[in-house]
Design a protein around this motif. Sequence first.
Motif, mmCIF file in Angstrom:
data_model
loop_
_atom_site.group_PDB
_atom_site.id
_atom_site.type_symbol
_atom_site.label_atom_id
_atom_site.label_comp_id
_atom_site.label_asym_id
_atom_site.label_seq_id
_atom_site.Cartn_x
_atom_site.Cartn_y
_atom_site.Cartn_z
ATOM 1 N N GLY A 125 0.821 -1.236 -0.052
ATOM 2 C CA GLY A 125 -0.069 0.025 -0.070
ATOM 3 C C GLY A 125 0.995 1.325 0.021
ATOM 4 O O GLY A 125 0.297 2.264 0.316
ATOM 5 N N HIS A 126 2.272 1.178 -0.344
ATOM 6 C CA HIS A 126 3.145 2.366 -0.270
ATOM 7 C C HIS A 126 2.553 3.238 -1.331
ATOM 8 O O HIS A 126 1.936 2.840 -2.377
ATOM 9 C CB HIS A 126 4.440 2.117 -0.697
ATOM 10 N N ASN A 127 2.947 4.669 -1.501
ATOM 11 C CA ASN A 127 2.680 5.365 -2.359
ATOM 12 C C ASN A 127 3.919 6.058 -3.299
ATOM 13 O O ASN A 127 4.045 7.378 -3.301
ATOM 14 C CB ASN A 127 1.684 6.615 -1.832
ATOM 15 N N PHE A 128 4.721 5.086 -3.727
ATOM 16 C CA PHE A 128 5.937 5.481 -4.237
ATOM 17 C C PHE A 128 5.811 5.506 -5.876
ATOM 18 O O PHE A 128 6.737 6.068 -6.423
ATOM 19 C CB PHE A 128 7.024 4.688 -3.898
ATOM 20 N N THR A 129 4.967 4.993 -6.175
ATOM 21 C CA THR A 129 4.855 4.869 -7.803
ATOM 22 C C THR A 129 4.599 6.583 -8.403
ATOM 23 O O THR A 129 3.953 7.253 -7.936
ATOM 24 C CB THR A 129 3.314 4.100 -8.115
ATOM 25 N N ASN A 130 5.554 6.467 -9.413
ATOM 26 C CA ASN A 130 5.650 7.717 -9.975
ATOM 27 C C ASN A 130 6.008 9.105 -9.352
ATOM 28 O O ASN A 130 5.502 9.988 -9.612
ATOM 29 C CB ASN A 130 4.259 8.372 -10.838
ATOM 30 N N THR A 180 30.317 4.911 1.299
ATOM 31 C CA THR A 180 30.344 4.520 -0.054
ATOM 32 C C THR A 180 29.137 4.795 -0.940
ATOM 33 O O THR A 180 29.065 4.936 -2.066
ATOM 34 C CB THR A 180 30.835 2.959 -0.246
ATOM 35 N N GLY A 181 28.092 4.930 -0.032
ATOM 36 C CA GLY A 181 26.884 5.153 -0.675
ATOM 37 C C GLY A 181 26.024 3.927 -0.892
ATOM 38 O O GLY A 181 25.139 3.831 -1.717
ATOM 39 N N ALA A 182 26.525 2.868 -0.474
ATOM 40 C CA ALA A 182 25.889 1.399 -0.415
ATOM 41 C C ALA A 182 24.497 1.344 -0.189
ATOM 42 O O ALA A 182 23.469 0.905 -0.888
ATOM 43 C CB ALA A 182 26.720 0.371 0.157
ATOM 44 N N THR A 183 24.359 1.900 1.153
ATOM 45 C CA THR A 183 22.991 2.150 1.814
ATOM 46 C C THR A 183 22.027 2.714 0.857
ATOM 47 O O THR A 183 20.762 2.167 0.447
ATOM 48 C CB THR A 183 23.108 2.356 3.352
ATOM 49 N N LEU A 184 22.441 4.052 0.571
ATOM 50 C CA LEU A 184 21.784 4.879 -0.200
ATOM 51 C C LEU A 184 21.183 4.260 -1.378
ATOM 52 O O LEU A 184 20.050 4.262 -2.053
ATOM 53 C CB LEU A 184 22.314 6.319 -0.440
ATOM 54 N N ASN A 185 22.301 3.518 -2.070
ATOM 55 C CA ASN A 185 22.140 3.043 -3.372
ATOM 56 C C ASN A 185 21.036 1.914 -3.256
ATOM 57 O O ASN A 185 20.055 1.737 -4.138
ATOM 58 C CB ASN A 185 23.443 2.507 -4.016
ATOM 59 N N GLU A 186 21.205 1.123 -2.219
ATOM 60 C CA GLU A 186 20.197 -0.023 -2.165
ATOM 61 C C GLU A 186 18.758 0.439 -1.764
ATOM 62 O O GLU A 186 17.761 -0.243 -2.445
ATOM 63 C CB GLU A 186 20.753 -0.882 -1.029
ATOM 64 N N CYS A 187 18.776 1.427 -1.060
ATOM 65 C CA CYS A 187 17.388 2.094 -0.907
ATOM 66 C C CYS A 187 16.687 2.629 -2.185
ATOM 67 O O CYS A 187 15.576 2.568 -2.346
ATOM 68 C CB CYS A 187 17.474 3.387 0.402
ATOM 69 N N ALA A 188 17.665 3.405 -2.797
ATOM 70 C CA ALA A 188 17.194 3.857 -4.210
ATOM 71 C C ALA A 188 16.674 2.778 -5.228
ATOM 72 O O ALA A 188 15.693 3.026 -5.901
ATOM 73 C CB ALA A 188 18.232 4.764 -4.706
ATOM 74 N N LYS A 189 17.268 1.742 -5.265
ATOM 75 C CA LYS A 189 17.071 0.844 -6.038
ATOM 76 C C LYS A 189 15.711 -0.102 -5.651
ATOM 77 O O LYS A 189 15.220 -0.170 -6.504
ATOM 78 C CB LYS A 189 18.159 -0.480 -5.773
ATOM 79 N N THR A 190 15.658 -0.138 -4.376
ATOM 80 C CA THR A 190 14.320 -0.645 -3.956
ATOM 81 C C THR A 190 13.066 0.407 -4.168
ATOM 82 O O THR A 190 12.071 -0.184 -4.562
ATOM 83 C CB THR A 190 14.245 -0.646 -2.132
ATOM 84 N N LEU A 191 13.248 1.699 -4.100
ATOM 85 C CA LEU A 191 12.164 2.599 -4.437
ATOM 86 C C LEU A 191 11.997 2.607 -5.627
ATOM 87 O O LEU A 191 10.813 2.661 -6.189
ATOM 88 C CB LEU A 191 12.572 3.960 -3.860
ATOM 89 N N LYS A 192 13.000 2.668 -6.793
ATOM 90 C CA LYS A 192 12.722 2.758 -8.029
ATOM 91 C C LYS A 192 12.067 1.335 -8.561
ATOM 92 O O LYS A 192 11.176 1.195 -9.292
ATOM 93 C CB LYS A 192 14.011 2.801 -8.874
ATOM 94 N N GLN A 193 12.319 0.105 -7.893
ATOM 95 C CA GLN A 193 11.740 -1.245 -8.336
ATOM 96 C C GLN A 193 10.080 -1.007 -7.995
ATOM 97 O O GLN A 193 9.461 -1.613 -8.601
ATOM 98 C CB GLN A 193 12.296 -2.233 -7.575
ATOM 99 N N ALA A 194 10.060 -0.167 -6.887
ATOM 100 C CA ALA A 194 8.612 -0.144 -6.429
ATOM 101 C C ALA A 194 7.596 1.028 -7.255
ATOM 102 O O ALA A 194 6.737 1.427 -6.925
ATOM 103 C CB ALA A 194 8.477 0.432 -4.986
ATOM 104 N N GLY A 195 8.585 1.650 -8.091
ATOM 105 C CA GLY A 195 8.000 2.784 -9.334
ATOM 106 C C GLY A 195 8.263 4.033 -9.103
ATOM 107 O O GLY A 195 7.587 4.831 -9.744
ATOM 108 N N ALA A 196 9.132 4.468 -8.158
ATOM 109 C CA ALA A 196 9.478 5.652 -8.144
ATOM 110 C C ALA A 196 10.144 6.294 -9.315
ATOM 111 O O ALA A 196 10.906 5.709 -9.872
ATOM 112 C CB ALA A 196 10.478 5.727 -6.981
ATOM 113 N N LEU A 197 9.857 7.426 -9.510
ATOM 114 C CA LEU A 197 10.231 8.403 -10.743
ATOM 115 C C LEU A 197 11.840 8.730 -10.799
ATOM 116 O O LEU A 197 12.588 8.675 -11.487
ATOM 117 C CB LEU A 197 9.197 9.347 -11.157
#
Length: 280
Positions: free
Chosen positions: A232-237, A249-266
């Motif tokens: 029920g998240h609201n990340f799409t688009n 190194t940005g590994a955590t931010l990168n993994e978070c961003a990857k998860t958000l984009k897989q969930a539809g974040a623009l």
Amino acid sequence: MWYLLSLAIGRPTFIVSRWLIRVTIYIIAGVNTTKPKRAFNFALQSLNQLLWPAVCINCGENICETDNNLCKNCWAELQACADPDYCRRCGRDASKFAILEGACPDCLGKEFHFDRIARSGVYGEALQKMILAFKNGRTELDLAVGFLANSALQGSGFYNDIELFVPVPLHWSRRLRRGYNQSQVLAKKLNHPAAKISTALVRIRRTKLQPAMASPAARAKNVAGAFAVRYGHNFTNRKICLVDDIKTTGATLNECAKTLKQAGALKVFALVLAVAGQNQ
Ligand SMILES: [Zn+2]
Ligand SMILES: [Zn+2]
């Protein structure tokens, strides 16, 4: 008889003395008596400052109430950590002359899932001390770190695009032990006319503390698959800004961003207080 007489004298004396006290407060306050409420508040504030003097929330030095809770030395040290010349792609120190096609020599050719990054400063000296204290129970530092984060956000270039702030989540067990998520406390201090905070990104796996890990590859492996989004998240688009305290190194931010984009974040941006590991 004596009782009635004492009442007759006592009541006017009481009224006169109350009036005298008010006039004295106005005179001490040195302000216009036509605005009694403001004058009274001023007098109360002065008394408050006299009894409980304000101190710097970082080092304990006495300060004026108007100093934003930090002494001049702490502000100067923090400002020394805030170098505006940094790569907007990876957050590391970089002169604007070294940026080629939006990337610095260090991140040129590297793949990131987040689109841009903004930082308050480099991880060292005063900023490091303040972030560590903020992480370890001193949540009253939220005023100071919030001020720094808001300055970085204003100069980020993506301020007007943000629709949601997403704090980098802690595993529930770590949050329980610490009592709060410092990134969420920080996100609550961000000023934005439209963006709301979403906590629909969660950490589903307990990871080792990143400083113990050596190489960037090991750090990436440590957080791989550690995040998920709630049903029920609201990340799409949506255009999202991740919020965290430190980027190494940005590994955590990168993994978070990857998860958000897989969930539809623009778009996924990142805002951090400090960038560490400049030499890695
Ligand atoms: Zn101080
Ligand atoms: Zn870079």
